[in-house]
Enzyme design. Sequence first.
Site, PDB file in Angstrom:
ATOM      1  CB  CYS A  61      -0.893   0.024   1.149  1.00 25.18           C
ATOM      2  SG  CYS A  61      -1.949   1.670   1.529  1.00 25.18           S
ATOM      3  CG  ASN A  89       6.315   3.350  11.973  1.00 25.88           C
ATOM      4  OD1 ASN A  89       7.096   4.005  12.795  1.00 25.88           O
ATOM      5  ND2 ASN A  89       6.570   2.746  11.016  1.00 25.88           N
ATOM      6  CE1 TYR A 154      11.341  12.825   9.521  1.00 29.51           C
ATOM      7  CE2 TYR A 154      12.314  14.011  11.113  1.00 29.51           C
ATOM      8  CZ  TYR A 154      11.653  12.896  10.615  1.00 29.51           C
ATOM      9  OH  TYR A 154      11.548  11.937  11.694  1.00 29.51           O
TER      10      TYR A 154
END
Length: 249
Positions: A61, A89, A154
């Site tokens: 996925c 996660n 990030y």
Amino acid sequence: MTQRLKDKLAVITGGANGIGRAIAERFAVEGADIAIADLVPAPEAEAAIRNLGRRVLTVKCDVSQPGDVEAFGKQVISTFGRCDILVNNAGIYPLIPFDELTFEQWKKTFEINVDSGFLMAKAFVPGMKRNGWGRIINLTSTTYWLKIEAYTHYISTKAANIGFTRALASDLGKDGITVNAIAPSLVRTATTEASALSAMFDVLPNMLQAIPRLQVPLDLTGAAAFLASDDASFITGQTLAVDGGMVRH
């Protein structure tokens, strides 16, 4: 070990390896069945979970794509009937100086690190509401509080993870659903070992952490199991730093 998650169903993104796999295996030890969404196969995680006597589903996925997430959600429900616990996660963390960062790289980081959590929540929150119980755990990062260069993209996503956690907790508290985040330090995984981050393995723990050793995925599993359990039923909207004492607030 206790069975605090007995017969719960936990969905874990990026659960084939690293932090996600460690959390999946700990949840199985605690009595949960597991559904993993990942781009890569998860034979070792599958075997470990089955050896613990729990059911496991692994699905290829792309968690940043609405169609993939919708199909994954339907497969989870058809297999297990529900989702009780969602662990967002999956993530990427390339070091790219701002001067070299392209808009495409910025977008990709947000799609995987932020959009995926939204899409997964949209897939599984309706069922949690119907059942009157749910746990959502988002993985963020202590870099949000630190001076780290070449990480504008990030760290921006990690700030978004924290904001999403706090805001979603406000929306879902009345439905018996808690939403919390875990912020690790630098974690040794196969992925970080193969990246530029490995250059910090011997430096960062001694420089910034009260516990001067490099973090490993196992260090995060107890906190995740706690937040997923009834022991944390009155905790929501929080970001728990599990980082060896790097960040204190």
